[in-house]
Write an enzyme that holds these catalytic residues in place. Structure first.
Site: not given
Length: 285
Positions: A10, A12, A35, A59, A100-101, A124
């Protein structure tokens, strides 16, 4: 240190693989290898590798798709996170989990603190909030790092999308009434490694983001400037005009005082954008 990284392919994850401290033994696991929703996968990898630190960068991040793929989003972001936190505790590894924000509703006018009430407005965000709770229930020593508006030269993200549209000389419409702090993925990676060296770091939630708050529109203008394409046609639109499947927070600025007090600097937006564009141009040559 023996690092197990999930989500290694991903955005990041790619940054984390680039900045691993010298001398660390590493296992960079993508979804094919591990996984995180399958307990048998986790047990096999963790038992064989015996990590001393686990960074969970895996994620489900497709914000709009999550509205129609709820089961998949919750499976990865809640159950997968829970299983990884549990495995880390059982093997005695330090555990870092990304969030996350989008756990906030965006109705505030002040930067959100770690202790502020969460009220996500899309699937999400709700799945990530429930994942935070699951992680800390399983492993009270875990570090949950919330970040926002992640961009880089890797993967799919706003900076790459806008730069591609600018290169194609297309007219671009960008939302101007959503405010947040863009954060360079490479800086997040470096901060995670910094945190891993802090002894007796209290478990819990920490905020880390870019040092500048602005709109998606202003961010796109900054990208154009970094590309020396100041004549790019970029038009402001409102959230109502720019229809999306999932609602987005109007205000996503986070208070990062807690992590600043650890001596960690925020991601410098101007420098990050310049580096990302520079690295993209190198790849395209």
């Amino acid at each position: 240190m023996r690092l197990l990284l999930t989500g290694a392919k991903g955005q990041l994850g790619h940054s984390l693989t680039q900045y691993t401290p010298a001398g660390w033994e590493t296992l960079f696991a993508d979804k094919v290898m591990l996984d995180i929703t399958r307990e048998s996968d986790i047990e096999r990898i963790v038992c064989n590798f015996k990590p001393t630190i686990i960074i969970n960068a895996a994620a489900y991040t497709l914000v709009d798709n999550a509205e129609n793929e709820k089961e998949k989003a919750y499976s990865v972001n809640v159950n997968g996170a829970r299983l990884m936190a549990r495995a880390a505790k059982l093997c005695g590894a330090s555990f870092f989990h990304m969030s996350t924000d989008y756990v906030f509703d965006g109705q505030s006018f002040l930067p959100y603190k770690e202790t502020d009430e969460c009220c996500p407005i899309n699937v999400y965000g709700d799945s990530k909030r429930k994942g935070e709770i699951a992680v800390l229930e399983e492993n009270g020593d875990a570090i949950v790092l919330r970040t926002s508006w992640v961009y880089s030269e890797y993967g799919q993200n706003f900076l790459k999308t806008i730069s591609n549209l600018i290169d194609q000389e297309k007219e671009i419409k960008v939302v101007a009434d959503q405010i947040g702090c863009p954060t360079y993925a490479n800086d997040i990676a470096k901060v995670l490694y910094q945190l891993s060296y802090i002894k007796n770091l209290p478990g819990g939630i920490y905020h880390y983001s870019g040092d500048t708050s602005l709109s998606w529109y202003d961010f796109s203008k900054m990208i154009a400037s970094a590309m020396n394409k100041r004549d790019a046609i970029i038009q402001k639109v409102s959230s109502n005009e720019f229809q999306s499947v999932a609602k987005r927070p109007q205000f996503s600025v986070m208070d990062c005082t807690k992590i600043l007090n650890l001596g960690i600097q925020l991601s410098n937006l101007e420098k990050g954008v310049q580096l990302a564009i520079h690295n993209l141009e190198l790849v395209e040559r």
